[in-house]
Design a protein around this motif. Structure first.
Motif, short mmCIF file in Angstrom:
data_model
loop_
_atom_site.label_atom_id
_atom_site.label_comp_id
_atom_site.label_asym_id
_atom_site.label_seq_id
_atom_site.Cartn_x
_atom_site.Cartn_y
_atom_site.Cartn_z
N UNK A 27 0.67 17.38 -5.41
CA UNK A 27 2.01 16.94 -5.80
C UNK A 27 1.94 15.78 -6.80
N UNK A 28 1.00 14.88 -6.58
CA UNK A 28 0.83 13.75 -7.51
C UNK A 28 0.34 14.26 -8.87
N UNK A 29 -0.55 15.22 -8.88
CA UNK A 29 -1.01 15.82 -10.15
C UNK A 29 0.15 16.51 -10.85
N UNK A 30 0.94 17.22 -10.07
CA UNK A 30 2.11 17.90 -10.63
C UNK A 30 3.05 16.88 -11.27
N UNK A 31 3.26 15.77 -10.59
CA UNK A 31 4.15 14.74 -11.11
C UNK A 31 3.62 14.16 -12.42
N UNK A 107 7.34 14.92 1.23
CA UNK A 107 8.75 15.26 1.04
C UNK A 107 9.33 14.48 -0.14
N UNK A 108 9.01 13.19 -0.22
CA UNK A 108 9.53 12.35 -1.31
C UNK A 108 8.94 12.77 -2.66
N UNK A 109 7.64 13.03 -2.71
CA UNK A 109 7.02 13.49 -3.95
C UNK A 109 7.64 14.81 -4.40
N UNK A 110 7.85 15.71 -3.46
CA UNK A 110 8.44 17.00 -3.79
C UNK A 110 9.86 16.83 -4.33
N UNK A 111 10.61 15.90 -3.74
CA UNK A 111 11.98 15.62 -4.20
C UNK A 111 11.96 15.10 -5.63
N UNK A 112 11.09 14.13 -5.91
CA UNK A 112 10.99 13.55 -7.24
C UNK A 112 10.55 14.61 -8.25
N UNK A 113 9.56 15.43 -7.87
CA UNK A 113 9.09 16.47 -8.78
C UNK A 113 10.20 17.47 -9.08
N UNK A 114 11.00 17.78 -8.08
CA UNK A 114 12.15 18.66 -8.30
C UNK A 114 13.12 18.07 -9.31
N UNK A 115 13.35 16.76 -9.21
CA UNK A 115 14.23 16.09 -10.17
C UNK A 115 13.62 16.10 -11.57
N UNK A 116 12.32 15.88 -11.67
CA UNK A 116 11.66 15.92 -12.97
C UNK A 116 11.77 17.32 -13.60
N UNK A 117 11.64 18.34 -12.78
CA UNK A 117 11.78 19.71 -13.27
C UNK A 117 13.21 19.94 -13.75
#
Length: 159
Positions: A27-31, A107-117
């Motif tokens: 998730x961090x790499x994705x971000x 959960x928080x990383x996934x939420x932030x990544x969703x917002x970035x997407x």
């Protein structure tokens, strides 16, 4: 009597902790990739995430079966009841606390990544809208992909 012992429960939770730690790293790499606009590697990363998500689901299912074998629910209350039945299992309790912390972080990383997407998708949609809604008479290229002048005449290739 409880059917599940720490020798069953602890390794399962430890495996979940390890898998979730790896999932968080993905998730961090994705971000980082999303922030940098490096979308080329995202497809491979999504495949890795999906595989790890399946592994996490299998581990959670195993934990659920272990708790059910003890007559306990598979939720947090069931885990707390397991700890009540095994008060000396401090390593299992610590592993469970780590799992909860990591799950919250994921959960928080996934939420932030969703917002970035979503931001990237809006930006791409706006760029497409600008490109598609430009005045066609002022475009440099016609519908056939050939160069045109503002008046509609083709730019001469011989010029």
């Amino acid at each position: 009597m409880m059917a599940t012992t720490s020798s069953d429960f602890l390794p399962t939770v430890n495996s979940e902790v390890a898998a979730l730690g790896t999932f968080i790293a993905l998730l961090e790499s994705e971000q980082r990739m999303l922030i940098a606009g490096e979308v080329d590697g995202l497809l491979e990363l999504v495949g890795q995430k999906n595989g790890l998500a399946a592994e996490l689901a299998a581990l959670a299912s195993r934990r659920t079966r272990l708790l059910a074998a003890s007559g306990l629910a598979s939720d947090r209350a069931g885990v707390l009841a397991w700890f009540d039945a095994y008060p000396g299992e401090t390593r299992a309790r610590a592993a469970w606390a780590s799992l909860l912390t990591l799950a919250s972080q994921a959960r928080e990383l996934n939420r932030v990544n969703g917002e970035l997407i979503q931001v990237r998708m809006r930006s791409n949609a706006q760029a497409l809208e600008i490109l598609l809604s430009s005045n066609t008479s002022a475009s440099l290229y016609g519908p056939d992909g050939q160069s045109t002048l503002v008046g509609g005449s083709r730019i001469s290739d011989s010029a």
